[in-house]
Design an enzyme around this catalytic site. Structure first.
Site, PDB file in Angstrom:
ATOM      1  N   PRO A  87     -15.566 -47.190  31.903  1.00 47.66           N
ATOM      2  CA  PRO A  87     -14.405 -46.429  32.384  1.00 47.66           C
ATOM      3  C   PRO A  87     -13.495 -47.194  33.332  1.00 47.66           C
ATOM      4  CG  PRO A  87     -16.371 -45.744  33.554  1.00 47.66           C
ATOM      5  CD  PRO A  87     -16.827 -46.684  32.474  1.00 47.66           C
ATOM      6  N   GLU A 114     -25.138 -43.488  34.017  1.00 48.29           N
ATOM      7  CA  GLU A 114     -24.148 -43.685  35.081  1.00 48.29           C
ATOM      8  C   GLU A 114     -23.526 -45.078  35.020  1.00 48.29           C
ATOM      9  OE1 GLU A 114     -23.048 -41.283  37.200  1.00 48.29           O
ATOM     10  OE2 GLU A 114     -24.295 -40.019  35.923  1.00 48.29           O
ATOM     11  N   ARG A 151      -8.969 -53.451  10.632  1.00 44.01           N
ATOM     12  CA  ARG A 151      -7.839 -53.235   9.716  1.00 44.01           C
ATOM     13  C   ARG A 151      -6.757 -54.297   9.872  1.00 44.01           C
ATOM     14  NH1 ARG A 151      -3.830 -49.915  10.767  1.00 44.01           N
ATOM     15  NH2 ARG A 151      -4.291 -48.576   8.983  1.00 44.01           N
ATOM     16  N   ASP A 166       2.452 -49.530  11.186  1.00 44.63           N
ATOM     17  CA  ASP A 166       1.730 -48.534  11.990  1.00 44.63           C
ATOM     18  C   ASP A 166       2.403 -48.325  13.339  1.00 44.63           C
ATOM     19  OD1 ASP A 166      -0.205 -48.074  10.143  1.00 44.63           O
ATOM     20  OD2 ASP A 166      -1.679 -49.419  11.031  1.00 44.63           O
TER      21      ASP A 166
END
Length: 241
Positions: A87, A114, A151, A166
């Site tokens: 994170p 954690e 991709r 895209d």
């Protein structure tokens, strides 16, 4: 390209890798995904990989020894960059996907609980996050990165133009797409797309990409590659550029 995924839950990847474009890419030898179970490197007789945090607090922390050994096992095969899915990392975007797609091999370390013991950062090249939200573990993030990077590898998509148009590839969101029928519940496909005039279609699509980006993600325009015609169009729409 080879993806070495260090995870506590390799079974989470089985369905994703056995369907659609990723399945075909693996069968064609364009990509290879090695699922490496971190528990296999635990020296604990119960294959334990986590413990309580020093200083107290909720949850468990992934221990350094199994992760160090797993990474060192892969690194014996070359100087392979290690990305930790956590994170606190940089937000993953198309630019990062393009850079990764030019590498021969990468390691994706999936965090859990954690997080990881801080000392593991000493052998990690970069931490990556999918965004400002919390997942149970890094597996879903790893799947997203494998898909986004794969991709872009030559030969994975049948038509390379697919990814070049895209959203985000040139810093803009994609233009609207339509297919049959020509009229559905009173809603008609724009005439320009039926005209056969490829120059006008390309112009319409470019302007629609600019309009949608201006409406939904104006922040992207500051980094996008824009022509003088693009800039003129945006100024006419009231965008200060």
């Amino acid at each position: 390209m080879v993806f070495d995924v260090l995870t506590l839950f390799p079974e989470m990847f089985y369905s994703v890798l056995s369907t659609s474009i990723l399945k075909r890419a693996i069968e064609k030898g364009k990509i290879k995904v090695n699922l490496i179970n971190i528990r296999d490197f635990s020296k604990d007789k119960h294959k334990r990989v986590d413990d309580y945090p020093y200083g107290g607090g909720p949850g468990m922390v992934m221990m350094p020894q199994p992760i160090f050994d797993a990474i060192e096992f892969v690194k014996k095969q070359g100087d392979i960059p290690v990305y930790y899915l956590g994170p606190k990392g940089k937000i993953f975007n198309q630019e990062m996907a393009v850079k990764m797609s030019k590498l021969d091999r990468i390691v994706l370390l999936c965090g859990h609980y954690e997080g990881i013991d801080e000392r593991v950062y000493s052998i990690i090249d970069e931490e990556i996050s999918l965004g400002d939200f919390i997942l149970t573990g890094g597996e879903i993030a790893a799947m997203a990165i494998i898909d986004a990077v794969s991709r872009l590898i030559d030969g994975v998509l049948s038509d390379p133009q697919s990814y070049r148009e895209d959203s985000f590839f040139e810093g803009l969101l994609e233009y609207p797409q339509y297919t049959r029928p020509e009229v559905f519940r009173g809603m008609k496909v724009p005439d320009v797309l039926l005209s056969g005039n490829h120059a006008e279609i390309a112009k319409w699509r470019r302007q629609k990409s600019l309009e949608i980006t201006l409406l939904k993600r104006p922040d992207l325009l500051k980094k996008a590659v824009l022509t003088e015609e693009d800039k003129k169009f945006l100024r006419e729409k009231g965008f200060d550029i």
